[in-house]
Design a protein around this motif. Sequence first.
Motif, PDB file in Angstrom:
ATOM      1  N   ARG A 121      66.343  79.943 -18.544  1.00  0.00           N
ATOM      2  CA  ARG A 121      64.897  79.881 -18.784  1.00  0.00           C
ATOM      3  C   ARG A 121      64.173  78.967 -17.791  1.00  0.00           C
ATOM      4  NH1 ARG A 121      63.272  83.952 -20.321  1.00  0.00           N
ATOM      5  NH2 ARG A 121      61.275  82.952 -20.815  1.00  0.00           N
ATOM      6  N   HIS A 124      61.208  79.977 -15.531  1.00  0.00           N
ATOM      7  CA  HIS A 124      59.965  80.340 -16.218  1.00  0.00           C
ATOM      8  C   HIS A 124      59.233  79.125 -16.783  1.00  0.00           C
ATOM      9  CE1 HIS A 124      61.215  84.554 -15.983  1.00  0.00           C
ATOM     10  NE2 HIS A 124      62.403  84.155 -16.378  1.00  0.00           N
ATOM     11  N   LEU A 125      59.808  77.931 -16.598  1.00  0.00           N
ATOM     12  CA  LEU A 125      59.217  76.711 -17.153  1.00  0.00           C
ATOM     13  C   LEU A 125      58.791  75.768 -16.039  1.00  0.00           C
ATOM     14  CD1 LEU A 125      61.873  76.016 -19.957  1.00  0.00           C
ATOM     15  CD2 LEU A 125      59.597  77.025 -20.261  1.00  0.00           C
ATOM     16  N   GLU A 131      61.500  73.922 -23.889  1.00  0.00           N
ATOM     17  CA  GLU A 131      61.580  75.321 -24.291  1.00  0.00           C
ATOM     18  C   GLU A 131      60.628  75.592 -25.451  1.00  0.00           C
ATOM     19  OE1 GLU A 131      65.578  75.499 -25.516  1.00  0.00           O
ATOM     20  OE2 GLU A 131      66.390  75.061 -23.532  1.00  0.00           O
ATOM     21  N   TYR A 134      59.519  81.243 -27.723  1.00  0.00           N
ATOM     22  CA  TYR A 134      59.960  82.456 -27.038  1.00  0.00           C
ATOM     23  C   TYR A 134      61.231  82.183 -26.242  1.00  0.00           C
ATOM     24  CZ  TYR A 134      60.093  86.583 -24.100  1.00  0.00           C
ATOM     25  OH  TYR A 134      60.506  87.725 -23.457  1.00  0.00           O
ATOM     26  N   ASP A 135      61.267  81.053 -25.528  1.00  0.00           N
ATOM     27  CA  ASP A 135      62.457  80.709 -24.747  1.00  0.00           C
ATOM     28  C   ASP A 135      63.677  80.608 -25.654  1.00  0.00           C
ATOM     29  OD1 ASP A 135      61.021  80.231 -22.181  1.00  0.00           O
ATOM     30  OD2 ASP A 135      60.123  78.593 -23.321  1.00  0.00           O
ATOM     31  N   GLN A 136      63.511  79.942 -26.781  1.00  0.00           N
ATOM     32  CA  GLN A 136      64.627  79.785 -27.707  1.00  0.00           C
ATOM     33  C   GLN A 136      65.104  81.130 -28.247  1.00  0.00           C
ATOM     34  OE1 GLN A 136      63.403  76.910 -30.672  1.00  0.00           O
ATOM     35  NE2 GLN A 136      62.804  75.421 -29.113  1.00  0.00           N
ATOM     36  N   ARG A 138      64.965  83.974 -26.658  1.00  0.00           N
ATOM     37  CA  ARG A 138      65.681  84.661 -25.585  1.00  0.00           C
ATOM     38  C   ARG A 138      67.087  84.087 -25.416  1.00  0.00           C
ATOM     39  NH1 ARG A 138      64.692  89.216 -25.462  1.00  0.00           N
ATOM     40  NH2 ARG A 138      64.232  88.579 -27.590  1.00  0.00           N
ATOM     41  N   GLN A 175      67.572  84.751 -18.482  1.00  0.00           N
ATOM     42  CA  GLN A 175      66.650  84.615 -17.353  1.00  0.00           C
ATOM     43  C   GLN A 175      65.608  85.732 -17.341  1.00  0.00           C
ATOM     44  OE1 GLN A 175      68.996  83.548 -13.965  1.00  0.00           O
ATOM     45  NE2 GLN A 175      67.334  83.911 -12.499  1.00  0.00           N
TER      46      GLN A 175
END
Length: 284
Positions: A121, A124-125, A131, A134-136, A138, A175
């Motif tokens: 991730r 994208h950060l 995080e 949404y990140d979590q 994914r 990713q």
Amino acid sequence: MTSKNAPLLSCTKLTFSYPKNVVLDNISLEFGIQSQHLNAQENNKTSGEFVGLIGANGAGKSTLLKLLTGISKPNQGEVTLSGASLKTFKRKLIAQYISFVPQDTSIDYAFSVREVVAMGRHPHLKSFEPEGEYDQSRIMHAMEKTDLLKMADRSVTELSGGERQRVFIARALAQETPILILDEPTASLDLCHQLEVLALLKTLAREGHVIITAIHDLNMAARFCDRLIILANQQVVADGKPEEILTESHLRQHFSVEARVDKSDEDGFIRITALQPVSHICSA
């Protein structure tokens, strides 16, 4: 400036060599048809494909994959991402569009499985940005797809080679890139997880992702890949559908093996039975 009508990923006249050894010479390929414009908000979808890169040991498969990701630089030629030279992209931006699973999955620090998957991730950060939900989601989804939830808190240094391979594949899935490039992703996996990983990659291709993988198991390549590319003598010597590429003459010429190629009446898959080497010394 990227182009909406360009292939998602392509290379033109790529050459890579060491001082005394030419590895690749004049390689030109295209992947992904009618790609989406990288800077646009349109919902145009890339036409996904699952591409298998095959060839004898030393044919340059790993080198080509690293050139396509920008990890290695060609002596000549160019790699383009949606029509724009890869040289114009910063590494973080490339990582938003191309994920890479290397052959070597060794790792020195005792990160947990979840921590390694979460690294997917980072492109994208922002720096030090935590995080989000949404990140979590994914990260959890990627671990679920690769059968890692039960070992999420284990240190990667405690895992077998096959388990580490699945962790790196999960990191690539987290990713969320339109292109996944994998170097022998099933080499360390047991048969069950080989089938699961290849089926997952096939599904991603159907959903519009471009999957490019080096693969040694030609029967697995025939079953799962949409397209196969043979590298030999520093060049692309064949490119097409599995039934066009996996012929007895190609196996004899480029893999130095006499083989029987059959197509199953039951499931339609090509099956290769190796009979004997063409000579006593296999090609390098």
